[in-house]
Write an enzyme that holds these catalytic residues in place. Structure first.
Site, PDB file in Angstrom:
ATOM      1  N   SER A   1      45.204 -33.905  23.093  1.00  0.00           N
ATOM      2  CA  SER A   1      46.083 -35.071  23.184  1.00  0.00           C
ATOM      3  C   SER A   1      45.836 -35.747  24.526  1.00  0.00           C
ATOM      4  CB  SER A   1      47.534 -34.601  23.085  1.00  0.00           C
ATOM      5  OG  SER A   1      48.391 -35.520  23.734  1.00  0.00           O
TER       6      SER A   1
ATOM      7  N   LYS B   1      48.224 -29.466  23.932  1.00  0.00           N
ATOM      8  CA  LYS B   1      47.953 -29.656  22.508  1.00  0.00           C
ATOM      9  C   LYS B   1      46.525 -29.308  22.086  1.00  0.00           C
ATOM     10  CE  LYS B   1      50.316 -31.203  19.665  1.00  0.00           C
ATOM     11  NZ  LYS B   1      50.860 -32.527  19.357  1.00  0.00           N
TER      12      LYS B   1
ATOM     13  N   HIS C   1      57.040 -22.131  -3.696  1.00  0.00           N
ATOM     14  CA  HIS C   1      57.984 -23.071  -3.055  1.00  0.00           C
ATOM     15  C   HIS C   1      57.878 -23.020  -1.528  1.00  0.00           C
ATOM     16  CE1 HIS C   1      59.954 -23.122  -7.026  1.00  0.00           C
ATOM     17  NE2 HIS C   1      59.786 -21.813  -6.989  1.00  0.00           N
TER      18      HIS C   1
ATOM     19  N   GLU D   1      43.276 -32.733   9.033  1.00  0.00           N
ATOM     20  CA  GLU D   1      44.114 -33.893   8.706  1.00  0.00           C
ATOM     21  C   GLU D   1      43.270 -35.066   8.190  1.00  0.00           C
ATOM     22  OE1 GLU D   1      46.461 -34.668  12.215  1.00  0.00           O
ATOM     23  OE2 GLU D   1      47.434 -32.708  12.086  1.00  0.00           O
TER      24      GLU D   1
END
Ligand code: ARG
Length: 461
Positions: free
Chosen positions: A277, A283, A156, A290
């Site tokens: 970024s 970043k 979980h 992704e």
């Protein structure tokens, strides 16, 4: 417009119809396989006495020349032809004259395209297997190096019990081993040659189908000419296997993205595999992970698309089946790209072992082991569960972990606890006591690593 048919027509094909129908923009991808299939067909036609030796030699020389010139870039596959089959045949006739007109004897584009696609898929399965082997070798290295790198295991997405990085990576290793097996199975099932099936009902020529099958390294000829030109099951199986590969890669990516967050900091994705970024200078984003996760949808889409295309088709060939190509090619290129990029990312990723171990120490991942300690001292498990639950509550109030409680505090809740409780719930003990095969203990892990090593050796040769 250049097409192989036209005799029974009184009008030119409408240009829009021609464009809509043509497949050359995408089926040129298998020009090599088309020529290879034609070479085998011509050899068989000559051996069966349908072509003379001289015609055979002329056609073979012509076909080899076309292949060479396309490879060298001196012959362009022109989109004025309807498909790759027409391009090769027309170019052959241009180059060698009348003998070229005999190439298509005893063959239809229906069995020809079925053959080309199978040859193409066979090659691509080989490449995907290689990419999977490379990935598994990287995972094997990480496993070997991390049999004692402790980390929390989750259920979980909540900390559950401690395990090792080798064990966690080993879970994916098992998935990729099965993925490899699936590709192997598909190859085995599809490896029968459709050539000689004609349009749908075989041919009247005395073709030697065993010969073409063996020249093209198939196990043998297919056994029903209608099925041969209408079968796309192997593409459905392949797209399903590729969807499963993507699902595994995607789950792994999801974990890497979580592990790479500022909150977790379990891993550091190499700069070469990260992106920045345009506005936020601090970043460093896990874009590759992704994108792999994102591209999974594309491959699932291809599977759904072909399942739907095939579901209502009467036997045998229907033009709908031309739709199998673009989506399969795209899915294969996607899976190959994702496997290669993912492997590079994981290979160069560094693991923050101390952060992982510290995380395993917090979050009461040793609570089950504390309960097991009581059980080993005669307390029934259900009671032990309650006792440790109360200890956990005390720890939560005090903001400490189980091993920071004093022995008095332990004894206040159960007199069964003794000094050796600390040893019993240490991270090392919690992991190392789990040594049945498949568990994270080092002894068990080493056995699995050995099995994996033998597996990788066997499939690498
Ligand atoms: N481009 C076609 C395909 O991919 C080749 C077969 C054409 N056959 C036909 N009967 N029109 O399916």
């Amino acid at each position: 417009m250049a097409q192989l048919w036209g005799g029974r027509f009184t009008k030119e094909t409408d240009q829009l119809v021609y464009n809509f129908n043509a497949s050359i923009t995408f089926d040129q991808k298998f020009y090599r396989q088309d020529i290879k299939g034609s070479i085998a067909h011509v050899k068989m036609l000559a051996a069966s006495g349908i072509l003379t030796e001289e015609e055979k030699d002329q056609i073979l020389a012509g076909l080899s020349g076309i292949l060479r010139d396309v490879e060298e870039g001196t012959l362009e596959i022109s989109s004025k032809y309807e498909d790759i089959h027409s391009f090769v045949e027309a170019t052959l006739i241009d180059r060698i004259g009348d003998a070229g007109k005999k190439l298509h004897t005893g063959r239809s584009r229906n069995d020809q395209v079925a053959l080309d696609m199978k040859l193409y898929i066979r090659d691509e399965i080989g490449e995907m297997k290689e990419l999977l082997i490379t990935l598994m070798k990287v995972l094997q290295r990480i496993m070997e190096e991390n049999v004692d790198t402790y980390m929390p295991g989750f259920t979980h997405l909540q900390k559950a019990q401690p395990l090792t990085l080798a064990h966690h990576i080993g879970a994916y290793m098992e998935m990729f081993k099965r993925d490899f097996g699936r590709l192997f199975d598909i190859y085995d099932r599809m490896n029968y040659c459709p050539l000689g099936s004609g349009a749908l009902a075989g041919t009247t020529y005395p073709l030697d189908r065993e010969m073409t099958a063996s020249l093209l390294s198939f196990y043998g000829p297919t056994l029903n000419s209608m099925d041969s030109v209408a079968d796309r099951d192997y593409l459905i199986e392949l797209l399903s296997a590729m969807s499963t590969i993507m699902m595994h890669l995607s789950r792994f990516c999801e974990e890497i993205i979580i592990w790479n967050t500022n909150e977790y900091q379990f891993v550091d994705i190499d700069d070469a595999y990260s992106t920045g970024s345009s506005i936020m200078p601090q970043k460093k984003n896990p874009d590759i992970a992704e994108l792999v996760r994102g591209k999974t949808g594309r491959v699932y889409g291809a599977l759904m698309s072909i399942l739907t295309t095939m579901k209502g088709l009467p036997l045998a060939y229907n033009k709908d089946m031309q739709e199998d190509k673009e989506l399969t090619f795209d899915a294969i290129d996607t899976v190959k790209g994702c496997l290669a990029l993912f492997t590079g990312m994981v290979d160069t990723m560094s693991f923050r072992k101390k952060v992982m171990a510290d995380s395993a120490k917090n979050g009461f991942t040793n609570a089950t082991d504390a309960a097991d300690y009581l059980v080993n001292h005669g307390v029934p498990f259900r009671d032990a569960h309650g006792i440790v639950g109360r200890l956990v509550l005390t720890c939560i109030h005090k903001g400490i972990s189980l091993d920071e409680l004093s022995l008095e505090e332990y004894k206040e809740i159960s007199p069964v606890f003794e000094e050796d409780i600390y040893e019993a719930i240490s991270l090392k003990t919690c992991v190392e006591k789990r040594n049945t095969i498949g568990a994270p203990g080092q002894e068990a892990m080493r056995k699995v690593i050995e099995i994996n090593r033998a597996f990788l050796e066997e499939i690498s040769c």
